[in-house]
Design an enzyme around this catalytic site. Structure first.
Site, short mmCIF file in Angstrom:
data_model
loop_
_atom_site.label_atom_id
_atom_site.label_comp_id
_atom_site.label_asym_id
_atom_site.label_seq_id
_atom_site.Cartn_x
_atom_site.Cartn_y
_atom_site.Cartn_z
N HIS A 130 0.83 -1.19 0.00
CA HIS A 130 0.00 0.00 0.00
C HIS A 130 0.88 1.26 0.00
CE1 HIS A 130 -3.86 -2.13 1.66
NE2 HIS A 130 -3.37 -2.69 0.57
N CYS B 187 -1.80 -1.03 7.39
CA CYS B 187 -0.90 0.13 7.25
C CYS B 187 -0.78 0.92 8.55
CB CYS B 187 -1.39 1.04 6.13
SG CYS B 187 -1.21 0.30 4.49
N ARG C 151 -15.59 2.26 -29.37
CA ARG C 151 -16.70 2.59 -30.27
C ARG C 151 -17.26 1.38 -30.99
NH1 ARG C 151 -12.42 6.10 -31.20
NH2 ARG C 151 -12.71 8.14 -30.25
N GLU D 291 1.29 3.74 2.07
CA GLU D 291 2.03 4.07 3.29
C GLU D 291 3.32 3.26 3.38
OE1 GLU D 291 -2.40 4.26 4.51
OE2 GLU D 291 -1.15 3.31 2.97
N ALA E 60 -18.65 16.42 -34.58
CA ALA E 60 -17.60 16.10 -35.55
C ALA E 60 -17.32 14.62 -35.52
CB ALA E 60 -16.32 16.88 -35.24
N CYS F 40 -5.39 1.59 6.46
CA CYS F 40 -6.22 0.40 6.68
C CYS F 40 -5.91 -0.22 8.05
CB CYS F 40 -6.03 -0.62 5.56
SG CYS F 40 -4.36 -1.29 5.41
#
Length: 294
Positions: free
Chosen positions: A54, A88, A182, A56, A160, A79
């Site tokens: 993590h 942490c 797309r 930290e 556009a 945490c």
């Protein structure tokens, strides 16, 4: 009250936390900066993906013994539980920091919470430091926790033909767990960026019903989803669930966009930012009404 050095450190922590966007899910993107006892930055780090250290721990590793008596500045409450990595809050206690500043409290914190355990260990704790700024990065993750579905962004070009794979588009993809192109192709925003058993890419087509599409994206482990293009079928299916729209306005300098944006922002959305990408303006708007029921 946070000092000027600490506020600078928090803004740095917020900036580096964004490096984890698109790869940390299901964990949050978090950044941390360590200041020594004189307020000088001596280490920084961010969380990259589930299973890795993590923020930290990475920052404390960089700081080494210089963290003792210093200050940890972190964007999310440390945490308080053993998962794939130790808590942490214990790493901060073991490093003998004297002060911890946090921007956002963690709604997933177990037990009393990391902040309370730090205080019980005699460490000074300051909450809510630059919280609104930190939410620019953590907001979509928190939204996903609250609603039980991904935070959905729809990006397209106004009036556009759609642009190509320029650097700005690639950067936008990198900030999301999943990208729906797309042509209906679905891919990770960062290819192979997530932990192997924490995330999967769903196979298209996702179906013709919005609830089934949303379920497939949620089950994949995505907290953020980017839908690309004006004519994207998924965007039409999930139009009522889109949380943020990013609209590129070709051949329009950013300074002129507000004067010509009538009709560009969809109903129900509020303009939150006007910027530029190359030679075109970019509008970012967020939904005004909470969709928490979804």
């Amino acid at each position: 009250m946070a000092t000027p050095n600490e506020l600078t450190a928090m803004r740095r922590a917020i900036a580096i936390s964004a490096q984890g966007l698109g790869t940390t899910s299901p964990n949050p993107p978090v950044g941390c900066v360590i200041l020594d006892r004189d307020g000088v930055p001596v280490g920084e780090g961010y969380h990259l993906r589930k299973g890795d250290h993590h923020a930290e721990v990475n920052a404390l590793t960089a700081a080494g013994e210089r963290a003792e008596g210093g200050t940890a500045v972190v964007t999310l409450e440390p945490c308080n539980h053993h998962g794939r990595t130790p808590p942490c809050r214990q790493a901060l206690i073991d490093a003998k920091v004297s002060r911890v500043l946090m921007a956002v409290m963690d709604p997933t914190s177990r037990g009393e919470g990391g902040a309370v355990v730090l205080e019980q260990a005699g460490i000074e704790v300051e909450r809510g430091v630059l919280e609104q700024e930190a939410l620019l990065v953590l907001g979509p993750w928190l939204h996903s926790l609250r609603t039980g579905r991904p935070y959905i962004t729809w990006a397209y070009t106004a009036g556009a033909a759609e642009g190509g794979d320029d650097q700005a588009v690639k950067e936008l993809r990198r900030m999301h767990d999943l990208v729906i192109r797309r042509d209906g192709t679905i891919e990770e925003g960062v290819r192979s960026g997530h932990g192997g058993d924490a995330f999967r890419v769903p196979n298209p087509p996702l179906g013709k019903e919005s609830e089934k599409v949303l379920h497939a994206l949620t089950e994949a482990g995505a907290h953020t989803v980017l839908i690309e293009g004006n004519s994207n079928e998924t965007a039409n299916l999930l139009a009522d669930l889109v949380d943020c729209v990013i609209i590129d306005v070709p051949d329009t300098p950013p300074s002129s966009v507000p004067l010509s944006m009538n009709g560009l922002i969809p109903p129900g959305f509020r303009l939150v930012n006007v910027g530029d990408v190359g030679l075109r303006g970019r509008l970012i708007a967020k939904r005004e009404i909470s969709r928490d029921r979804h």
